[in-house]
Design a protein around this motif. Structure first.
Motif, PDB file in Angstrom:
ATOM      1  N   GLU A 157      -5.527  10.119  -2.192  1.00 24.55           N
ATOM      2  CA  GLU A 157      -5.487   9.290  -1.526  1.00 24.55           C
ATOM      3  C   GLU A 157      -4.316  10.023  -0.228  1.00 24.55           C
ATOM      4  OE1 GLU A 157      -5.940   5.874  -0.087  1.00 24.55           O
ATOM      5  OE2 GLU A 157      -6.850   7.064  -2.413  1.00 24.55           O
ATOM      6  N   GLU A 186      -4.163  -0.056 -10.398  1.00 28.23           N
ATOM      7  CA  GLU A 186      -2.745  -0.916 -10.108  1.00 28.23           C
ATOM      8  C   GLU A 186      -1.726  -0.049  -8.993  1.00 28.23           C
ATOM      9  OE1 GLU A 186       1.100  -3.734 -11.219  1.00 28.23           O
ATOM     10  OE2 GLU A 186      -0.732  -3.074 -12.865  1.00 28.23           O
ATOM     11  N   ARG A 189      -3.602   0.703  -6.121  1.00 24.01           N
ATOM     12  CA  ARG A 189      -3.446   0.161  -4.951  1.00 24.01           C
ATOM     13  C   ARG A 189      -1.924  -0.315  -3.673  1.00 24.01           C
ATOM     14  NH1 ARG A 189      -6.937  -2.762  -8.389  1.00 24.01           N
ATOM     15  NH2 ARG A 189      -4.384  -3.944  -9.606  1.00 24.01           N
ATOM     16  N   GLU A 190      -0.841   0.296  -5.323  1.00 22.65           N
ATOM     17  CA  GLU A 190       0.667   0.357  -4.781  1.00 22.65           C
ATOM     18  C   GLU A 190       0.586   1.464  -3.108  1.00 22.65           C
ATOM     19  OE1 GLU A 190       2.685   0.753  -7.926  1.00 22.65           O
ATOM     20  OE2 GLU A 190       2.421  -1.630  -8.708  1.00 22.65           O
ATOM     21  N   ARG A 192      -1.871   2.746  -1.701  1.00 29.83           N
ATOM     22  CA  ARG A 192      -3.014   2.478  -0.805  1.00 29.83           C
ATOM     23  C   ARG A 192      -1.448   1.623   0.556  1.00 29.83           C
ATOM     24  NH1 ARG A 192      -8.354   2.299  -2.997  1.00 29.83           N
ATOM     25  NH2 ARG A 192      -8.873   4.627  -2.859  1.00 29.83           N
ATOM     26  N   ALA A 193      -1.003   0.733  -0.224  1.00 32.94           N
ATOM     27  CA  ALA A 193      -0.320  -0.622   0.272  1.00 32.94           C
ATOM     28  C   ALA A 193       1.220   0.178   1.105  1.00 32.94           C
ATOM     29  CB  ALA A 193       0.329  -1.778  -0.065  1.00 32.94           C
ATOM     30  N   GLU A 194       2.089   0.812   0.154  1.00 34.42           N
ATOM     31  CA  GLU A 194       2.687   2.127   1.019  1.00 34.42           C
ATOM     32  C   GLU A 194       1.983   2.555   2.394  1.00 34.42           C
ATOM     33  OE1 GLU A 194       4.225   4.900  -1.893  1.00 34.42           O
ATOM     34  OE2 GLU A 194       4.650   3.539  -3.568  1.00 34.42           O
ATOM     35  N   ARG A 195       1.101   3.441   2.859  1.00 34.51           N
ATOM     36  CA  ARG A 195       1.095   3.842   3.530  1.00 34.51           C
ATOM     37  C   ARG A 195       0.190   2.990   4.510  1.00 34.51           C
ATOM     38  NH1 ARG A 195       1.889   8.542   3.161  1.00 34.51           N
ATOM     39  NH2 ARG A 195       0.995   9.300   5.012  1.00 34.51           N
ATOM     40  N   VAL A 196       0.267   1.032   4.047  1.00 31.66           N
ATOM     41  CA  VAL A 196      -0.436   0.455   5.283  1.00 31.66           C
ATOM     42  C   VAL A 196       1.052   0.169   5.961  1.00 31.66           C
ATOM     43  CG1 VAL A 196      -1.351  -1.690   6.438  1.00 31.66           C
ATOM     44  CG2 VAL A 196      -2.707  -0.117   4.371  1.00 31.66           C
ATOM     45  N   ASP A 197       2.437  -0.665   4.807  1.00 34.64           N
ATOM     46  CA  ASP A 197       3.275  -0.826   5.373  1.00 34.64           C
ATOM     47  C   ASP A 197       4.286  -0.387   5.704  1.00 34.64           C
ATOM     48  OD1 ASP A 197       1.715  -3.407   4.538  1.00 34.64           O
ATOM     49  OD2 ASP A 197       3.178  -3.035   2.140  1.00 34.64           O
TER      50      ASP A 197
END
Length: 481
Positions: A157, A186, A189-190, A192-197
């Motif tokens: 990822e 799950e 998804r977390e 990926r969210a860390e990379r975006v946020d």
């Protein structure tokens, strides 16, 4: 298992084998469906297979054998076989072949940092893998953390985020498929969210620590830590060198140039930090330059926000609780009204300043003057600020108090405290331009900003190190120290 039961005599001893079946049925609470066979060994094969097909069957078999043959070698070996986990390959060969076709020869920026981040909190071997496939194979040997994603999938990822769209999308699709199969969707998804946020506004840091040599006060011990991933902390310690005082700036120049070469493919902003002991807090690092070898050295503040940090506070754990509380308060409410301006009367009475700063309202302190190299017991501004947990301290070598007050107020106007290092850098650059503002920006050129983030501590005793070949001891005497 059949061999163990036969070695225990249960293939030849029909009455004992019948008793074994009865004990298994009692342990399970229901009878197994078994066929009649001509030989005792065939009967044992049928029995073991029947136990394997029902929930709790193998444990029922284990308990029955331990009852029939207590403390025997066969019962102990059977118990171990029943309770040892059965290992399976994490990923099927077909998935690995597909992934290998993408990762072989792929070398994204900061590959070693991606490996270390994916392996966290495990201790990752030091050294750069040859390519992303070699790194992936290394990470398949690491255990999956509790409620986490296998490190090798986390690595895929992270690599996908560094790749162009086509291979990146292919890697993410592959990862989604494997995470679904391993019930790790799950956590994926977390991640990926860390990379975006967490990808916006992050900086790479070069942290340089300077200490006075314990034997020769004219020499300094210099260490450095260089980030390769803005979300990976702490980075590996880059080396130790013993440097003469008048060579410090040139040594720092070499560290910065080396860092810029290593960061050549990165797009993140960079911040420069100097960790200094009390004796060196007035070292004019904000006036230093880089690229001296070109014959036209460039001031550091043109390219980097420059701050210092306190070596004493970093390693005084008894001060860290108050420090963290004030830092969190500052990030939650970065108001310019939470700045305390010291005056000479604050240190006239012993512990007066301690009492003032005990009020949690204060998050930034402006010293009345540059701190002396040795503290003044009971009335020392720098020591009191550090012990009280004040994360940001400012001072100027010679500016009058009222002028400094105006400059600091202007720097904190609007954006508050959180942008102070960047605002200070902007004001230093603006001092060279003809701009009309209500304060004297020349004062900002020598403003010292002690900006201490407690979430980014350094570890000297047990932290990661680069290989010995990368260390920079300058001579035998330095290594002996």
């Amino acid at each position: 298992m059949v061999n163990l039961l036969a070695n225990a005599g249960l293939a030849a001893d029909r009455p004992s084998r019948s008793l074994l079946v009865e004990l298994i049925h009692d342990n399970l609470g229901f009878p197994l469906t078994l066929s009649e066979h001509a030989t005792g060994r065939d009967q044992l094969i049928d029995l073991v297979n029947a136990c394997a097909r029902v929930d709790g069957g193998m444990h029922a078999l284990d308990d029955a054998v331990r009852m029939l043959r207590p403390a025997s070698r066969e019962s102990e070996l059977l118990h171990r076989l029943v309770h040892e986990p059965r290992m399976h390959d994490l990923l099927p060969d077909s998935a690995l072949i597909r992934l290998r076709s993408v990762l072989v020869g792929l070398r994204p920026p900061g590959l070693g940092a991606l490996v270390r981040r994916a392996a966290s909190p495990a201790t990752c071997p030091v050294g750069e893998p040859g390519d992303a496939w070699e790194a992936f194979c290394l990470l398949t040997e690491f255990n999956t953390p509790a409620h986490g994603l296998p490190p090798c999938l986390a690595f895929v990822e992270l690599v996908a985020a560094k790749c162009a769209r086509q291979p990146g999308d292919e890697l993410r699709e592959w990862n989604s498929c494997q995470a679904r199969r391993l019930q790790g969707e799950e956590r994926l998804r977390e991640l990926r969210a860390e990379r975006v946020d967490g990808g916006e506004g992050l900086r790479l840091h070069l942290v340089i620590m300077v200490e006075v040599d314990g034997i020769d006060p004219d020499r300094h011990v210099v260490s450095h830590w260089r980030q390769e991933d803005p979300q990976d902390w702490p980075p590996a310690r880059g080396g130790i060198a013993t440097i003469l005082g008048d060579e410090l700036e040139h040594h720092v120049d070499r560290l910065i140039v080396d860092a810029e070469r290593a960061w050549s493919e990165y797009r993140e902003e960079v911040a420069l930090e100097f960790v200094l002991p009390r004796a060196l807090v007035n070292l004019p690092v904000h006036r230093w330059c880089k690229e001296h070898e070109t014959g036209d050295p460039r001031p550091l503040f043109l390219d980097y926000p420059i701050v210092i940090r306190s070596l004493e506070r970093m390693f005084s754990r008894q001060w860290h609780r108050a420090w963290r509380i004030r830092w969190e308060a500052m990030t939650g409410n970065p108001s310019a009204e939470r700045v305390y301006y010291c005056s000479s009367r604050d240190t006239a009475e012993r512990h007066r300043l301690d009492a003032i700063l005990s009020d949690g309202k204060w998050l930034v302190m402006v010293l009345a003057g540059p701190p002396p190299t040795r503290p003044r017991p009971g009335g020392d501004e720098l020591a009191t600020g550090l012990r009280s947990g004040i994360p940001v301290l400012l001072w100027h070598p010679d500016a009058p108090a009222e002028v400094l007050h105006e400059v600091v107020t202007w720097l904190l106007d609007g954006s508050g405290l959180v942008d102070l290092p960047t605002r200070t850098q902007d004001s230093r650059r603006a001092a060279f331009r003809e701009v009309t503002i209500p304060v004297d920006l020349r004062i900002a050129r020598d403003l010292v900003v002690l900006w201490d983030d407690p979430s980014r501590l350094l570890f000297l005793d047990d932290g990661p190190y680069l290989p010995d070949a990368m260390r920079e001891d300058t001579d035998e005497r330095g290594r002996a120290c």
